[in-house]
Enzyme design. Structure first.
Site, short mmCIF file in Angstrom:
data_model
loop_
_atom_site.label_atom_id
_atom_site.label_comp_id
_atom_site.label_asym_id
_atom_site.label_seq_id
_atom_site.Cartn_x
_atom_site.Cartn_y
_atom_site.Cartn_z
N ASP A 22 0.97 -1.24 0.01
CA ASP A 22 0.05 0.12 0.16
C ASP A 22 0.91 1.28 0.20
O ASP A 22 0.41 2.34 0.54
CB ASP A 22 -0.99 0.06 1.06
N LYS A 25 2.14 2.04 -5.32
CA LYS A 25 2.82 1.74 -6.46
C LYS A 25 1.97 2.19 -7.94
O LYS A 25 2.68 2.42 -8.77
CB LYS A 25 3.09 0.18 -6.11
N GLY A 49 -4.31 -4.21 -4.41
CA GLY A 49 -5.31 -3.29 -4.77
C GLY A 49 -4.56 -2.05 -5.29
O GLY A 49 -3.74 -1.29 -4.34
N HIS A 50 -4.41 -1.79 -6.47
CA HIS A 50 -3.45 -0.53 -7.04
C HIS A 50 -4.38 0.57 -7.38
O HIS A 50 -5.38 0.32 -8.29
CB HIS A 50 -2.67 -1.01 -8.04
N GLN A 234 2.35 -5.80 -3.29
CA GLN A 234 2.65 -6.06 -1.78
C GLN A 234 3.83 -5.35 -1.57
O GLN A 234 4.11 -4.30 -2.32
CB GLN A 234 2.67 -7.26 -1.28
P1 IMP Z 1 -2.33 -12.80 1.88
O1 IMP Z 1 -1.63 -12.25 0.75
O2 IMP Z 1 -4.12 -12.33 1.61
O3 IMP Z 1 -2.22 -14.07 2.04
O4 IMP Z 1 -2.49 -11.87 3.08
C1 IMP Z 1 -1.13 -12.05 3.90
C2 IMP Z 1 -0.65 -10.68 4.53
O5 IMP Z 1 -0.34 -9.87 3.46
C3 IMP Z 1 -2.14 -10.08 5.26
O6 IMP Z 1 -1.31 -9.31 6.25
C4 IMP Z 1 -2.45 -9.08 4.26
O7 IMP Z 1 -2.97 -7.88 5.01
C5 IMP Z 1 -1.23 -8.53 3.55
N1 IMP Z 1 -1.29 -8.14 2.29
C6 IMP Z 1 -1.78 -8.91 1.14
N2 IMP Z 1 -1.78 -8.26 -0.01
C7 IMP Z 1 -1.67 -6.88 0.33
C8 IMP Z 1 -1.44 -5.71 -0.26
O8 IMP Z 1 -1.78 -5.54 -1.55
N3 IMP Z 1 -1.46 -4.53 0.46
C9 IMP Z 1 -1.00 -4.69 1.85
N4 IMP Z 1 -1.11 -5.70 2.47
C10 IMP Z 1 -1.46 -6.85 1.93
#
Ligand code: IMP
Length: 435
Positions: A22, A25, A49-50, A234
């Protein structure tokens, strides 16, 4: 301020998150996307989520690279991604309604894996007490179970869609296995096999001409001198190997993910831009040394609209942490920083930067790898005076208030990488380009 001066053009640039995701990007990919031929994403899935804002419209992309918003840019979804068919179809549909024909410029790797209902069901099984969705705080999008199937060599890939008989056999085997686990281990409902077949046949009809060998496509593009932007999802500290495990995502968000997720060689990349939010946020559970839980954290969340673009969850907020970003610089070889959301700090009388950690009376020189250390570290802060005025209209470094320049200087000094871009608002034009 040591702006990275040059009129150099770059063939292959990498955009990478330096914190816990977040960082903004999407906006920088969109900005640089106007000068490149291809934007390629290399890992993750619909957990991302971009957000990109222009002409008073906000676009949130989850799986399609943000470059799709530029009319002449081709976009690649690399083999390193896990794709949710329903969510990809929705994204294509939303773009079509906005007048963007995504299918004309979208290329999906034959080797990318699919996220299916049973992945989501397994991630959420066990309810609020035991599921990984609740213990790790995942997005509940089936990311971990889909990558687990890939590593266990039972995943369903995009290329399977082109061979319906084989697909049926593989699906049948997987659904039996997953339903057994769902029922006997978790006491949860089975997934509906027919629903999955129906979804995949609708999906195949829409994307079958977009499924290609994206690795060869990229290699040929580079040979012919095309410019490519590599888009990470991420952030560094959510990397499965280098992040704060187990509170991480299930892919390599760091530089190594580019090579395994797209198939280009390390020496192809000629600029690595670290996207760095001017403060720190994190969604989900896990260590966060500079977190602010009181009024200041609330103020950051409110001014920065810090709510997840995918799940809507409130993000945890804190001061900028140079230990976090320096680790990202060292892990990825970041040579330029893009500072985002600097305008969010407009409201503060005093702004702090975490410059190091104290652990048992000693100053740590590296971001801790021993997870238990996090319980006992004390952030060391340095303060600067706030600028207390809006900077959203500023378009050049020179015009910034002196206190803003002091803040950026401290940030550069502690991270030891020059700033190349400064974002002062969510819109495309609210950007200062130094390099
Ligand atoms: P997962 O990717 O859904 O397995 O989540 C694993 C961890 O990564 C959790 O803490 C999510 O909140 C975090 N996470 C996954 N995708 C994002 C993102 O795009 N932005 C911020 N945190 C993310």
């Amino acid at each position: 301020m040591t702006a990275t001066a040059s009129k150099k053009t770059y063939s292959v640039q990498l955009i990478i998150g330096s914190q816990w995701g977040d960082e903004g990007k999407g906006k920088i990919v969109d900005l640089l996307g106007k000068d490149v031929d291809i934007v390629a994403r290399y890992q993750g899935g619909p957990n991302a989520g971009h957000t990109v804002k222009f002409n008073n419209t906000q676009y949130i992309l989850h799986q399609i690279p943000s470059g799709i918003l530029r009319p002449d840019t081709d976009c690649i979804i690399g083999n390193g991604l896990v794709i949710n068919p329903e969510s990809l179809m929705n994204e294509i549909d939303t773009l079509t309604k906005a007048g963007i024909d995504a299918l004309k410029r979208l290329y999906i790797s034959l080797n990318a894996h699919l996220i299916l209902d049973y992945h989501i069901a397994v991630e959420c099984a066990g309810g609020s007490g035991e599921s990984t969705a609740s213990t790790i705080g995942t997005t509940g999008r089936g990311i971990g179970p889909a990558y687990a199937d890939k590593i266990s060599r039972i995943g369903i890939r995009m290329q399977d869609l082109l061979y319906p008989e084989q697909l049926k056999e593989k699906l049948n085997r997987n659904i039996k296995l997953k339903n057994d686990i769902l029922q006997s281990v978790y006491g949860a409902d089975k997934v509906d096999e027919q629903k999955i077949y129906d979804l995949l046949s609708r999906f195949t009809a829409i994307v079958k001409n977009n499924i290609v060998d994206t690795q060869s496509m990229l290699i040929e593009a580079l040979k012919s001198g095309k410019k490519v932007l590599l888009e990470g999802a991420q952030g560094t500290h959510l990397d499965i190997d280098f992040g704060t495990y187990p509170y991480v995502t299930s892919s390599n968000t760091t530089v190594g993910g580019v090579f395994t997720g797209l198939g280009i060689a390390p020496n192809q990349i000629d600029r690595i831009i670290g996207i760095v939010k001017a403060y720190t946020t994190r969604v989900g559970k896990g260590p966060f040394p500079s977190e602010l839980t009181g009024d200041t954290g609330d103020a950051l969340r409110k001014k920065g609209s810090e709510f997840g673009a995918t799940t809507g969850r409130p993000r945890r907020c804190g001061w900028f942490d140079s230990m976090v970003v320096r680790y990202a610089v060292e892990t990825n070889g970041i040579d330029t920083m893009a500072i985002t959301k600097l305008d969010v700090l407009d409201i503060f009388d005093e702004i702090k930067i975490c410059t190091g950690y104290q652990y048992k009376g000693k100053k740590l020189s590296y971001f801790p790898k021993d997870f238990n250390v996090f319980d006992n570290i004390e952030p060391i802060y340095q303060s600067v005076k706030g600028w207390k005025q809006s900077i959203a209209h500023v378009r050049s470094y020179e015009e910034l208030p002196v206190e803003t320049k002091d803040y950026l200087k401290l940030l550069e000094d502690t991270v030891q990488v020059p700033v190349g871009f400064i974002s002062v608002g969510p819109n495309r034009e609210e950007t200062i380009i130094l390099s």
